[in-house]
Motif scaffolding. Structure first.
Motif: not given
Length: 327
Positions: A146-161, A167-173, A175-180
């Protein structure tokens, strides 16, 4: 008119269809259930590589018990023959079933309406339900047609804020193991996965599936970039180019912030998965970059929440877009 009981059976067929995703590509993942005297006598889903189709599997399962029963199938049975096998509408029409309840009309012009008519011509009572659970299970196939493209899911893993890293870029981890683990399940359900060029250069992510028994379900890998990439990766120049992805029905976008913003700004996101950890970072890197919004009113009315659940100490919110855009 389909009854509430019919819709429950269709929802069950849609759940079966999930077992076909994404292994049925290039065919859609379809689910089928045959019911006789209130009991399931046959069931099936599209097999790896697209054959056999769900209806054929369910009929083989049911055997003679299918006679006089009702077929519940998520997608209109195909009406066109191919080199890979006969039309499902012919097989269903000759099975002695009394009734068929179909979740979604097939948008493929080779079948659209013809499959339903072939069943009616065989003397079957046929109902078209336009069932939401079936449409959801066929989202990738319907987007392509119908749209000529794939269905797109965007995943965002973030803090409450709303931060995805310090700010340094450190991101691991964050979220916890269940979310991962849930993210890896979503990867296993996708045909392709994409990250932005900045994330690729900074993290060199594997983007594979690391759940026991599902390692073979790792999706094809894309990077939102125009640059050269190592073997095993494909460049995507911009979100609009997803219309050129042949035989890919489900694309999983994992970020980072600029890739997320690019897909949102281009209105190429159909589903949002927001994994939120119970932490505050403050002055960190935001999960989404500038999407070009200049009128706050334009931000409203675009999304609806369809699910919320706890994954360990993290929360997953799932949203679907109310309006989708073609290529």
């Amino acid at each position: 008119m389909p009854t509430s009981g019919d819709r429950r059976w269709l929802a069950a067929a849609a759940a079966l269809a999930e077992r076909a995703r994404p292994l049925s590509r290039p065919n859609p993942g379809v689910g089928a259930i045959i019911v006789s005297d209130g009991a399931v006598v046959g069931r099936g889903w599209t097999q790896p590589g697209g054959r056999p189709h769900a209806e054929a599997v369910a009929l083989d399962h049911a055997g003679d018990a299918a006679r006089g029963g009702t077929l519940y199938v998520t997608l209109e049975p195909c009406a066109h023959r191919s080199e890979r096998g006969p039309a499902c509408a012919d097989r269903v029409a000759g099975a002695g079933l009394a009734r068929a309840v179909v979740g979604v009309r097939d948008p493929d012009p080779r079948t659209s309406g013809r499959g339903l008519q072939r069943l009616r011509d065989a003397g079957m009572a046929v109902e078209l339900a336009d069932e939401s659970a079936c449409r959801a299970s066929l989202a990738g196939f319907l987007c392509q047609k119908e749209l000529g493209r794939p269905h797109v899911t965007l995943k965002l893993g973030m803090s409450l804020d709303g931060c995805i890293a310090l700010a340094s870029g450190e991101s691991r981890w964050i979220t916890g193991p269940e979310a991962r683990a849930h993210v890896h399940r979503e990867r296993a359900r996708a045909d392709a996965i994409l990250v932005g060029g900045g994330t690729f250069r900074a993290d060199l992510p594997l983007l594979d599936v690391r759940l026991p028994g599902l390692e073979h379900r790792s999706p094809v890998r894309f990077v939102l970039t125009r640059g050269e990439l190592p073997e095993g990766w494909t460049a995507l120049p911009n979100p609009a180019a997803i219309g050129e992805m042949a035989e890919i029905q489900h694309l999983f976008v994992e970020g980072g912030a600029q890739a997320a913003a690019a897909f949102l700004a281009a209105e190429r996101v159909d589903r949002l998965l927001i994994y939120r950890a119970p932490i505050l970072i403050g002055a960190g890197r935001l999960g989404v970059g500038d999407i070009g919004l200049t009128d706050l009113g334009a931000a409203h009315g675009r999304w609806r929440m369809v699910d919320r659940r706890m994954l360990g100490s993290d929360t997953l919110d799932v949203y679907e877009r109310l309006r989708c855009s073609p290529e």
